[in-house]
Design a protein around this motif. Sequence first.
Motif, PDB file in Angstrom:
ATOM      1  N   ARG A 138     -45.577 -49.090  14.661  1.00  0.00           N
ATOM      2  CA  ARG A 138     -45.308 -50.422  15.602  1.00  0.00           C
ATOM      3  C   ARG A 138     -44.287 -51.321  15.108  1.00  0.00           C
ATOM      4  O   ARG A 138     -43.454 -51.888  15.708  1.00  0.00           O
ATOM      5  CB  ARG A 138     -46.743 -51.144  15.685  1.00  0.00           C
ATOM      6  CG  ARG A 138     -47.505 -50.336  16.930  1.00  0.00           C
ATOM      7  CD  ARG A 138     -48.797 -51.081  17.208  1.00  0.00           C
ATOM      8  NE  ARG A 138     -49.748 -50.207  18.101  1.00  0.00           N
ATOM      9  CZ  ARG A 138     -50.692 -49.354  17.455  1.00  0.00           C
ATOM     10  NH1 ARG A 138     -50.659 -49.242  16.060  1.00  0.00           N
ATOM     11  NH2 ARG A 138     -51.202 -48.546  18.444  1.00  0.00           N
ATOM     12  N   GLU A 139     -44.487 -51.655  13.656  1.00  0.00           N
ATOM     13  CA  GLU A 139     -43.299 -52.746  13.095  1.00  0.00           C
ATOM     14  C   GLU A 139     -42.073 -52.017  13.240  1.00  0.00           C
ATOM     15  O   GLU A 139     -41.042 -52.878  13.594  1.00  0.00           O
ATOM     16  CB  GLU A 139     -43.866 -52.877  11.723  1.00  0.00           C
ATOM     17  CG  GLU A 139     -45.134 -53.446  11.570  1.00  0.00           C
ATOM     18  CD  GLU A 139     -45.362 -53.581   9.978  1.00  0.00           C
ATOM     19  OE1 GLU A 139     -44.697 -52.934   9.107  1.00  0.00           O
ATOM     20  OE2 GLU A 139     -46.671 -54.206   9.876  1.00  0.00           O
ATOM     21  N   HIS A 141     -40.952 -50.072  15.443  1.00  0.00           N
ATOM     22  CA  HIS A 141     -40.668 -50.000  17.065  1.00  0.00           C
ATOM     23  C   HIS A 141     -40.135 -51.215  17.456  1.00  0.00           C
ATOM     24  O   HIS A 141     -39.265 -51.642  18.063  1.00  0.00           O
ATOM     25  CB  HIS A 141     -41.813 -49.747  17.728  1.00  0.00           C
ATOM     26  CG  HIS A 141     -41.547 -49.571  19.170  1.00  0.00           C
ATOM     27  ND1 HIS A 141     -41.667 -50.387  20.131  1.00  0.00           N
ATOM     28  CD2 HIS A 141     -41.571 -48.233  19.987  1.00  0.00           C
ATOM     29  CE1 HIS A 141     -41.400 -50.016  21.106  1.00  0.00           C
ATOM     30  NE2 HIS A 141     -41.376 -48.805  21.158  1.00  0.00           N
ATOM     31  N   GLU A 142     -40.610 -52.493  17.136  1.00  0.00           N
ATOM     32  CA  GLU A 142     -40.429 -53.760  17.057  1.00  0.00           C
ATOM     33  C   GLU A 142     -38.883 -53.899  16.763  1.00  0.00           C
ATOM     34  O   GLU A 142     -38.029 -54.624  17.397  1.00  0.00           O
ATOM     35  CB  GLU A 142     -41.332 -54.775  16.394  1.00  0.00           C
ATOM     36  CG  GLU A 142     -42.547 -54.835  17.094  1.00  0.00           C
ATOM     37  CD  GLU A 142     -43.624 -56.039  16.623  1.00  0.00           C
ATOM     38  OE1 GLU A 142     -43.130 -56.862  15.624  1.00  0.00           O
ATOM     39  OE2 GLU A 142     -44.613 -55.567  16.822  1.00  0.00           O
ATOM     40  N   GLU A 146     -35.520 -54.732  18.739  1.00  0.00           N
ATOM     41  CA  GLU A 146     -34.863 -56.245  18.425  1.00  0.00           C
ATOM     42  C   GLU A 146     -33.336 -55.618  18.361  1.00  0.00           C
ATOM     43  O   GLU A 146     -32.475 -56.301  19.006  1.00  0.00           O
ATOM     44  CB  GLU A 146     -35.063 -56.393  17.014  1.00  0.00           C
ATOM     45  CG  GLU A 146     -34.407 -57.650  16.545  1.00  0.00           C
ATOM     46  CD  GLU A 146     -34.792 -58.022  15.211  1.00  0.00           C
ATOM     47  OE1 GLU A 146     -33.715 -58.418  14.276  1.00  0.00           O
ATOM     48  OE2 GLU A 146     -35.916 -57.930  14.983  1.00  0.00           O
TER      49      GLU A 146
END
Length: 182
Positions: A138-139, A141-142, A146
């Motif tokens: 998830r990190e 993915h963020e 960005e």
Amino acid sequence: MKKSAEDKTHDLKQLRKSPLATPSDLKARATRDVGAALNAILADVFALYLKTKNFHWHMSGPHFRDYHLLFDEQALQLFAMTDPLAERVRKLGGTTLRSIGHIARNQRVLDNDADYVEPQDMLAELRDDNEVLAERLREVHELCAEYHDIASASLIEGWIDESERRTWFLFESGRNGVCSAH
């Protein structure tokens, strides 16, 4: 603004000087950051794959067959992630992991070299590792969002779902059999 034929020739010559530099419309910072994050995930996936196979090989007890098969299924799923991860790093223009030592230097999943691990502890450890993997995905993915790296983000979405499924199966397999109605 279109490039002239002379500019394109110059660009090709530069690419030949660095043969592993793959062209990308993403900015250099994006390819560097996303590539590094994907390499860290790749190291974790290899480490988790090997830990899962370790537990598969060393399973014993009354639920041997079920856990042995579950761990093998999950290991295959993890291994199936490795090539797309590495190829995505290359598509971004980066280089990827090159050896077991390189994996060991980058992995964040802890090894388990114990001579014997109780089956319930195996389930719990793999459950926790898969849960953390989903969190790390998830990190990344963020980070991809960005930088507008839709292709990497798309791959990661499926891997998050797979990690959550592995976590769920390991959690349910490790329950003590007490029935709860909720």
